[in-house]
Design a protein around this motif. Structure first.
Motif, PDB file in Angstrom:
ATOM      1  N   ARG A  91      22.572 -35.338  -6.635  1.00 58.05           N
ATOM      2  CA  ARG A  91      22.280 -35.222  -5.204  1.00 58.05           C
ATOM      3  C   ARG A  91      22.941 -36.327  -4.388  1.00 58.05           C
ATOM      4  O   ARG A  91      23.167 -36.167  -3.205  1.00 58.05           O
ATOM      5  CB  ARG A  91      20.771 -35.257  -4.962  1.00 58.05           C
ATOM      6  CG  ARG A  91      20.009 -34.000  -5.232  1.00 58.05           C
ATOM      7  CD  ARG A  91      20.231 -32.936  -4.179  1.00 58.05           C
ATOM      8  NE  ARG A  91      20.155 -33.387  -2.796  1.00 58.05           N
ATOM      9  CZ  ARG A  91      19.143 -33.207  -1.987  1.00 58.05           C
ATOM     10  NH1 ARG A  91      18.090 -32.562  -2.402  1.00 58.05           N
ATOM     11  NH2 ARG A  91      19.171 -33.655  -0.750  1.00 58.05           N
ATOM     12  N   GLU A 103      20.471 -25.702  -3.768  1.00 59.74           N
ATOM     13  CA  GLU A 103      19.087 -25.587  -4.230  1.00 59.74           C
ATOM     14  C   GLU A 103      18.450 -24.270  -3.828  1.00 59.74           C
ATOM     15  O   GLU A 103      17.612 -23.741  -4.543  1.00 59.74           O
ATOM     16  CB  GLU A 103      18.267 -26.767  -3.728  1.00 59.74           C
ATOM     17  CG  GLU A 103      18.647 -28.060  -4.417  1.00 59.74           C
ATOM     18  CD  GLU A 103      17.921 -29.276  -3.860  1.00 59.74           C
ATOM     19  OE1 GLU A 103      17.141 -29.125  -2.900  1.00 59.74           O
ATOM     20  OE2 GLU A 103      18.132 -30.360  -4.396  1.00 59.74           O
ATOM     21  N   SER A 104      18.861 -23.709  -2.691  1.00 52.96           N
ATOM     22  CA  SER A 104      18.290 -22.440  -2.251  1.00 52.96           C
ATOM     23  C   SER A 104      18.687 -21.283  -3.161  1.00 52.96           C
ATOM     24  O   SER A 104      18.042 -20.245  -3.199  1.00 52.96           O
ATOM     25  CB  SER A 104      18.691 -22.134  -0.811  1.00 52.96           C
ATOM     26  OG  SER A 104      20.063 -21.812  -0.739  1.00 52.96           O
ATOM     27  N   LYS A 108      14.903 -24.165 -10.384  1.00 55.43           N
ATOM     28  CA  LYS A 108      14.839 -25.522 -10.949  1.00 55.43           C
ATOM     29  C   LYS A 108      14.091 -25.515 -12.266  1.00 55.43           C
ATOM     30  O   LYS A 108      13.152 -24.779 -12.452  1.00 55.43           O
ATOM     31  CB  LYS A 108      14.154 -26.463  -9.971  1.00 55.43           C
ATOM     32  CG  LYS A 108      14.934 -26.692  -8.715  1.00 55.43           C
ATOM     33  CD  LYS A 108      14.220 -27.684  -7.845  1.00 55.43           C
ATOM     34  CE  LYS A 108      14.971 -27.883  -6.541  1.00 55.43           C
ATOM     35  NZ  LYS A 108      14.280 -28.790  -5.649  1.00 55.43           N
TER      36      LYS A 108
END
Length: 109
Positions: A91, A103-104, A108
């Motif tokens: 990140r 991330e969308s 995760k």
């Protein structure tokens, strides 16, 4: 090579995404070739694992949307072959907008 040695993956096919020329090296701007190599690897069988370490390299060397399209293509290929895709990202190396886009589109772990 360090990861290969550390994890004992000497017989595991590897491709290093780097701007440094060399055997089994791929320039990060060659997204089409990357997708093709992943597709050919997955055609060998099911239950494979694609480990993409440092997705930010693709984002910083390409339009982030094109890098995401490549990742989406890999995800589709992996699903179609009953395999898995593991992606890491640092990140600290991408801006907040690109990180949010990545991330969308991820699950995760």
């Amino acid at each position: 090579a360090d990861l290969v040695e550390t994890l004992g993956l000497r017989r595991t096919p590897t491709l290093w995404i780097t701007t440094v020329p060399g055997p089994n090296h791929l320039n990060p701007t060659n997204l089409g070739i990357l997708s093709d190599r992943v597709a050919r690897f997955l055609e060998r069988g099911t239950n494979s694992v694609i480990f993409l370490d440092g997705f930010e390299t693709l984002v910083t060397h390409n339009d982030p949307k094109k890098a995401m399209q490549t990742l989406d293509r890999m995800k589709d290929l992996v699903r179609a072959h009953g395999s898995r895709l593991v992606v890491t990202i640092d990140r600290r190396t991408v801006d907040d907008k690109d990180a949010a886009l990545i991330e969308s589109n991820a699950t995760k772990a």
